[in-house]
Design a protein around this motif. Sequence first.
Motif, PDB file in Angstrom:
ATOM      1  N   PRO A 201      -4.163 -14.130  24.563  1.00  0.00           N
ATOM      2  CA  PRO A 201      -3.872 -13.580  23.231  1.00  0.00           C
ATOM      3  C   PRO A 201      -3.159 -14.509  22.260  1.00  0.00           C
ATOM      4  O   PRO A 201      -3.166 -14.252  21.058  1.00  0.00           O
ATOM      5  CB  PRO A 201      -2.993 -12.363  23.541  1.00  0.00           C
ATOM      6  N   TRP A 210      -4.887 -12.319  19.226  1.00  0.00           N
ATOM      7  CA  TRP A 210      -5.763 -11.271  19.750  1.00  0.00           C
ATOM      8  C   TRP A 210      -4.901 -10.315  20.577  1.00  0.00           C
ATOM      9  O   TRP A 210      -4.874 -10.373  21.799  1.00  0.00           O
ATOM     10  CB  TRP A 210      -6.877 -11.880  20.614  1.00  0.00           C
ATOM     11  N   ALA A 213      -6.185  -8.668  23.829  1.00  0.00           N
ATOM     12  CA  ALA A 213      -6.695  -9.476  24.935  1.00  0.00           C
ATOM     13  C   ALA A 213      -5.801  -9.318  26.155  1.00  0.00           C
ATOM     14  O   ALA A 213      -4.582  -9.314  26.055  1.00  0.00           O
ATOM     15  CB  ALA A 213      -6.768 -10.942  24.520  1.00  0.00           C
ATOM     16  N   GLU A 221     -12.661 -12.985  24.432  1.00  0.00           N
ATOM     17  CA  GLU A 221     -13.019 -12.729  23.037  1.00  0.00           C
ATOM     18  C   GLU A 221     -13.836 -13.886  22.472  1.00  0.00           C
ATOM     19  O   GLU A 221     -13.494 -15.048  22.701  1.00  0.00           O
ATOM     20  CB  GLU A 221     -11.757 -12.554  22.184  1.00  0.00           C
ATOM     21  N   VAL A 223     -15.034 -15.108  18.665  1.00  0.00           N
ATOM     22  CA  VAL A 223     -14.743 -14.818  17.263  1.00  0.00           C
ATOM     23  C   VAL A 223     -15.351 -15.906  16.385  1.00  0.00           C
ATOM     24  O   VAL A 223     -15.102 -17.095  16.606  1.00  0.00           O
ATOM     25  CB  VAL A 223     -13.224 -14.723  17.004  1.00  0.00           C
ATOM     26  N   GLN A 240      -7.433  -7.150  16.063  1.00  0.00           N
ATOM     27  CA  GLN A 240      -7.473  -6.184  17.151  1.00  0.00           C
ATOM     28  C   GLN A 240      -8.914  -6.011  17.614  1.00  0.00           C
ATOM     29  O   GLN A 240      -9.731  -5.420  16.918  1.00  0.00           O
ATOM     30  CB  GLN A 240      -6.867  -4.857  16.717  1.00  0.00           C
ATOM     31  N   THR A 241      -9.193  -6.528  18.802  1.00  0.00           N
ATOM     32  CA  THR A 241     -10.555  -6.490  19.332  1.00  0.00           C
ATOM     33  C   THR A 241     -10.745  -5.370  20.343  1.00  0.00           C
ATOM     34  O   THR A 241     -11.842  -5.211  20.873  1.00  0.00           O
ATOM     35  CB  THR A 241     -10.884  -7.829  20.018  1.00  0.00           C
ATOM     36  N   TRP A 253     -17.215 -10.683  15.816  1.00  0.00           N
ATOM     37  CA  TRP A 253     -16.628 -10.875  17.128  1.00  0.00           C
ATOM     38  C   TRP A 253     -17.286  -9.988  18.165  1.00  0.00           C
ATOM     39  O   TRP A 253     -17.903  -8.988  17.864  1.00  0.00           O
ATOM     40  CB  TRP A 253     -15.121 -10.635  17.100  1.00  0.00           C
ATOM     41  N   ARG A 255     -16.684  -9.016  22.697  1.00  0.00           N
ATOM     42  CA  ARG A 255     -16.117  -9.270  24.012  1.00  0.00           C
ATOM     43  C   ARG A 255     -17.263  -9.679  24.932  1.00  0.00           C
ATOM     44  O   ARG A 255     -18.355  -9.124  24.848  1.00  0.00           O
ATOM     45  CB  ARG A 255     -15.388  -8.035  24.541  1.00  0.00           C
TER      46      ARG A 255
END
Length: 304
Positions: A201, A210, A213, A221, A223, A240-241, A253, A255
Amino acid sequence: MIPDRGIVFFVAPGAGSGRALQRLNYVLPLLDGLRVRTVVARSFGEAGDHVAKLASDEIPVAAGGDGTVNLLARALRAAGKADRGLVMMPLGTGNAFGYCFGHDSVPRALLAIGRGTPLAIDVMTTTHPDFPLALISISAGFESRMLASVPRGFWSQWVGLIPALLRVAPRSWGGIGLTVDGEPLIEPGERVYNAGLYNLPYYGFGRLMWPDAEPADGVAEAVVCRSGRAYWRVLRRGLQTGKAQSGDGDPRWRRWRRARFRADRDVQIDGEVAAGGDFEVRVEPRGLTVLVEPRAGAMPPLCQ
């Protein structure tokens, strides 16, 4: 409290703008009376030789920055010792790795050495010829060009950063491709500001990028910032993923578990500049063990 175990500090000569060993000399008096030794690793081969000589009760400590942690992690994995909990003594420049695991200062790193608990974390394995492993990030565009433009030793001096920023910050970049889990995130011929794969992160200097994460969830991630405005907004606020598995605006983005990265020019891997090319990346769950200082509230919640 430091246990009755040996401590081996691994130092790379170029870490911390070449000053990691000098900084370590200020730390060693705090460990007077303990079994401590320092080894210098100028290459992966030398790091491997030192890892092979680790006693069963010695704790390997990367005394430097993210590049030193990467080197030590590669050596431990190659020797079949990925389960030996390592610690980062943050004597480098950005120290992104340390911010996630409570190794962000010398006192906290010493606490991790003394009473840390082992945590198995994910890593990114690659087919890149020079960097088969990444712990933090792989990227191209602004981040790689900025690293390539600033001479070693100038990251702590604005006199070195400002000219590089003026050259690199206004531009976008072509010749970058990124596909994750079979889905292209960059269209053919598209110019982007920055594209990266991120496993942890934090950026260097404690910048939380992140916040969703996790270091041991089996995914990372990806991006892509098409514009400089999007990149600097993410740098300022984070992204914020975890609310959804994907985003298609700017930034774009996903995952991911498997990726393919292509760059005509240099890339950065864990803060080191590497030759570009076309290579594959895979998230390997629990591919490394880190000693984490277990005090309540001592670590960022996302890394507990």
